[in-house]
Design a protein around this motif. Structure first.
Motif, short mmCIF file in Angstrom:
data_model
loop_
_atom_site.label_atom_id
_atom_site.label_comp_id
_atom_site.label_asym_id
_atom_site.label_seq_id
_atom_site.Cartn_x
_atom_site.Cartn_y
_atom_site.Cartn_z
N LEU A 9 -26.62 -39.16 20.29
CA LEU A 9 -27.57 -39.72 19.31
C LEU A 9 -28.99 -39.22 19.60
O LEU A 9 -29.95 -39.97 19.53
N GLN A 239 -22.07 -39.45 14.30
CA GLN A 239 -22.54 -38.16 14.83
C GLN A 239 -21.38 -37.17 14.87
O GLN A 239 -21.51 -36.00 14.50
N GLU A 243 -21.04 -33.55 12.95
CA GLU A 243 -20.84 -32.29 13.66
C GLU A 243 -19.60 -31.57 13.17
O GLU A 243 -19.56 -30.34 13.13
#
Ligand code: UDP
Length: 246
Positions: A9, A239, A243
């Motif tokens: 993060l 996250q 990605e």
């Protein structure tokens, strides 16, 4: 990003073992290189997401240690495994061991007056060759530069700051801005443990990674803070999805 860093993060954790952290910190201590060390758990990462000034402050740290199994799990989930959990309390003990062996000067600051007094008494017994540069309780105006001057004048190689986050990191940043050297680290409630006022979870509880449950049972009022953990894992999943789309 440095191959030894793992971003969770947006917080760059150092992917080092406890021994590697301590080896590097000892070298920096010997060279008198100013060092801002942070030990960050999921609660700290979540807090940093809410407070941009604190987030920026964490980015200024020389080292960020993965304090807590939540950080290790998050790294695994993101396919960037972290080698080991490095509890802040253990890092503090390691730094005190080094200060004892290498006769370094240590300043203890934070916690209530009777807690810090007892913690320092216990520390003197456990690390007799460490040089006590000084100590002070943590209930003063943290924006008062006089305390920074007082600590600096005692020339500590290691400054342990136990005000709880984000207070301790904010104070350390101001301290290191004007100090010439010193390793400074926020140690949260560690003096309460060192003094004997608070107990660390039993070894088995630590091994099973259920220290959070142990603390919750001892201090049910902490449940609000613990909600940070599921919220943290949720953000980590976000996250990961981001990605994967890249
Ligand atoms: N503390 C301090 N000064 C303050 C607030 C807290 O020295 O202004 C100490 C407190 O006595 C304890 C440690 O900081 O030893 C951690 O406190 P707490 O658990 O309340 O902080 P948190 O981890 O919840 O931020």
């Amino acid at each position: 990003m440095d191959e030894k860093k793992v971003s969770i993060l947006g917080i760059p954790f150092d992917n080092l073992t406890q021994i590697e952290f301590l080896t590097r910190l000892l070298i920096r201590m010997e060279k008198q290189q100013k060092t801002f060390l942070v030990t960050a758990n999921p609660e700290i990462v979540m807090y940093a997401k809410e407070d941009p000034a604190y987030f920026d402050l964490l980015l200024k740290a020389d080292y960020i240690a993965p304090d807590g199994i939540g950080i290790v799990r998050a790294a695994k989930k993101l396919n960037m495994p972290i080698r080991e959990r490095v509890p802040g309390f253990d890092l503090m003990l390691g730094l005190l061991d080094l200060s004892n062996t290498h006769r370094k000067r240590v300043f203890f600051i934070g916690a209530q007056e009777e807690v810090i007094e007892q913690a320092v008494q216990n520390a003197k017994k456990r690390w007799p060759d460490m040089i006590l540069a000084g100590y002070h309780h943590g209930y003063f105006d943290h924006s008062d530069p006089k305390m920074i001057e007082q600590v600096k004048a005692s020339k500590p190689d290691l400054i342990l700051v136990a005000f709880g986050f984000p207070r301790q990191e904010k104070w350390i940043y101001q301290y290191l801005k004007s100090a010439d050297y010193g390793i400074a680290v926020g140690v949260g409630g560690s003096f309460d443990v060192l003094s004997g006022k608070a107990k660390r979870a039993p070894k088995l509880v630590q091994k099973l990674h259920i220290e959070w449950l142990y603390r919750l049972m001892k201090q049910p009022s902490r449940y609000q803070r613990m909600l940070a953990l599921p919220a943290f894992m949720k953000k980590v999943n976000q996250q990961k999805r981001k990605e994967q789309k890249k």
